[in-house]
Design an enzyme around this catalytic site. Structure first.
Site, PDB file in Angstrom:
ATOM      1  N   ASP A 292       0.847  -1.203   0.000  1.00 44.29           N
ATOM      2  CA  ASP A 292       0.000   0.000   0.000  1.00 44.29           C
ATOM      3  C   ASP A 292       0.882   1.252   0.000  1.00 44.29           C
ATOM      4  OD1 ASP A 292      -2.408   1.349   0.030  1.00 44.29           O
ATOM      5  OD2 ASP A 292      -2.676   1.205   2.198  1.00 44.29           O
TER       6      ASP A 292
ATOM      7  N   GLU B  73       2.442   4.674  -4.366  1.00 45.05           N
ATOM      8  CA  GLU B  73       2.415   5.490  -5.594  1.00 45.05           C
ATOM      9  C   GLU B  73       3.729   6.241  -5.862  1.00 45.05           C
ATOM     10  OE1 GLU B  73      -1.217   4.068  -4.555  1.00 45.05           O
ATOM     11  OE2 GLU B  73      -0.085   5.448  -3.294  1.00 45.05           O
TER      12      GLU B  73
ATOM     13  N   ASP C  93      -9.628   3.004  -3.099  1.00 40.83           N
ATOM     14  CA  ASP C  93     -10.770   3.422  -2.271  1.00 40.83           C
ATOM     15  C   ASP C  93     -11.835   4.107  -3.124  1.00 40.83           C
ATOM     16  OD1 ASP C  93      -9.400   2.495  -0.027  1.00 40.83           O
ATOM     17  OD2 ASP C  93      -8.303   4.366   0.122  1.00 40.83           O
TER      18      ASP C  93
END
Length: 523
Positions: free
Chosen positions: A416, A419, A495
């Protein structure tokens, strides 16, 4: 705007006002670290001045630039414009140079032809046909602005465009403007939000008379503007290199995946039902969820633990108060047919005495500012340093850190915040573009390395898994990535809003990823 404000309020409520202060401080410092570059006007490259035959293709000379067009097979053409900033071929399955395929040459070398694809070098641009002589693509010669390149590709009225990675947009990308820049949108996202977590600079063109695939092997910050009767595609740095593959589209996509790599065979359990959600804060809560599935005879093959299992959100730790003897829980679940997947974030808390941070400093594996100072940014544990996954030494160091969890019986990892994402009060929630990266020793900035970060975190984790547990098939789930990430990890769509329109957006994102070569995807 109100949604973004509410996301900030929720984060502050969860972590306290200290995180907001860090986010404000970081945004102020980033403005100093990232000076604004002067705008340079776009300049065309002019007309071809000469060309010479090279193995597999042709080299075309212009006033200040050159084009190299090489057939790597009957159905694979690589085009590279020089000069450019070289970036290691992370997206490709094999880094070695492919053997060129010798095309038929006509009209003084300006027309190159194979049984499946033809290229014509003309006065104003390039033209491509398929093996049946049907026009596939026409593009103008590119323009330059400092480090940046862009070019225009003609689109016919009936032409449809698919791909471009994960997008909250209709499956046909015509009419949209898209950025190639992996980004956490902050909380849930809805239709039309761009960019999202996983960019792939690939498009599939479909026309009544045929189609083709175009893949731009450039990880730098880029864009694709498909609003008019032409596509404007560009990148703000890197090498302006792209590959063309003729259709049919299913064959073109299969050829692309041979170029960038097939997904490895996953563990069989990974094809079953996974339970993953934010908010399971204790071992007791996780055990209650698993027991609820099993006593009702509901299928469950994996449970994912979010950052609450960590001690103060420090990666590679376990909170023994909330998750006492995590290993026994993992083993008990495994005996009942349920596998455990742990989340991992790349940020290493910059805390004196914290072993992974101290080790990382000694080993020199963290990203740095141009001054040489270790870069730190605010994430869940506070200020953190970040491994430079473009450095083989950093990838090996990260992979070794998986050993304890794998020996505990953990079956996979959930990657997670890669990016990479940071908490920023304003501006882009990521590293300054001036941050330095190894890029396998050649050096470069974050403008070039940003979109590679998730791909290479997945690579480091995959290689570490294979090294530490060679008899097990790795399972990795990643939020971010680039072309080729399918060689290492599955992906999920982040999300999204929990609405019917959010469901529609999710389906578009999943199909867009699949049409970009990332097949194992979920929401």
């Amino acid at each position: 705007m109100l949604k973004k404000l509410w996301n900030v309020v929720e984060t502050v409520a969860l972590l306290g006002p200290g995180v907001l202060l860090l986010a404000i401080q970081y945004a102020r410092r980033r403005d100093r670290w990232e000076p604004k570059a002067p705008f340079l006007p776009w300049q065309g490259v002019g007309k071809p001045l000469g060309l010479k035959a090279i193995p597999g293709g042709v080299r075309v000379r212009f006033q200040e630039v050159e084009l190299e067009a090489v057939f790597l097979g009957e159905d694979l053409l690589r085009l590279t414009w020089f000069p450019g900033e070289a970036v290691p071929p992370y997206a490709l399955a094999e880094a070695g140079e492919a053997s060129p395929f010798e095309p038929e040459r006509q009209e003084g070398g300006r027309l190159l032809r194979t049984p499946h694809l033809a290229l014509a070098v003309e006065e104003e641009g390039l033209t491509f046909w398929d093996g049946a002589g049907r026009l596939l693509r026409q593009e103008a010669y590119p323009e330059r602005s400092g480090r940046a390149w862009r070019h225009r590709v003609h689109l016919t009225p009936e032409e449809r465009v698919f791909g471009l990675g994960e997008r909250a947009y209709a499956l046909d990308r015509r009419g949209g403007v898209f950025r190639f820049w992996n980004q956490d949108p902050g909380g849930s996202y809805g239709p039309g939000e761009d960019p999202l977590y996983l960019s792939v600079p690939l498009w599939l063109s479909q026309k009544p008379e045929g189609g083709y695939l175009a893949f731009y092997e450039n990880p730098a910050d880029g864009f694709a503007d498909l609003r008019e009767g032409e596509a404007l595609v560009g990148f703000l740095g890197g090498t302006f290199r792209y590959y063309l593959i003729p259709g049919p589209l299913e064959e073109a996509l299969a050829r692309y995946v041979r170029l960038t790599g097939l997904p490895p065979l996953p563990p069989r359990w990974a094809l079953g039902f996974h339970y993953a959600r934010w908010g399971l804060r204790t071992r007791k809560e996780v055990e209650e969820v698993v027991e609820g599935f099993l006593k009702r005879d509901l299928p469950l093959k994996a449970v994912h633990l979010d950052i609450d299992y960590m001690r103060g959100y420090r990666v590679f730790t376990v909170d023994e108060k909330r998750f006492p003897d995590l290993g026994s829980m993992v083993r008990t679940f495994r005996e009942r047919g349920v596998h455990t997947v742990l989340i991992l974030d790349p940020g290493i808390k910059g805390e004196k005495g914290f072993s992974p941070y101290e080790e990382g400093l000694r080993e020199g594996v963290f990203c740095r500012l141009p001054s040489g100072e270790v870069f730190q940014g605010p994430v869940w544990p506070g200020l953190a340093a970040f491994p430079d996954f473009t450095d083989p030494k950093a990838r090996a160091w990260w992979g070794e850190k998986l050993k304890g969890f794998l020996e505990m019986g953990v079956s996979g990892f959930w990657l997670d915040m890669n990016e990479p994402a940071l908490f920023a009060a304003w501006g882009e929630p990521t590293f300054p573009k001036s941050v330095r990266h190894s890029l396998e020793g050649q050096g470069g900035d974050h403008l070039l390395a940003h979109n590679l970060y998730g791909l290479l975190m997945a690579r480091a984790s995959f290689e570490g898994f294979r090294e530490q547990a060679p008899l097990r098939r790795p399972f990795l789930l990643t939020r971010a990535g680039f072309a080729g990430v399918q060689r290492y990890a599955w992906a999920w769509t982040g999300d999204v809003e929990s609405t019917w329109e959010g469901l529609r957006t999710t389906l578009r994102a999943l199909l867009g990823l699949s049409l970009s070569g990332v097949y194992f995807v979920g929401s």
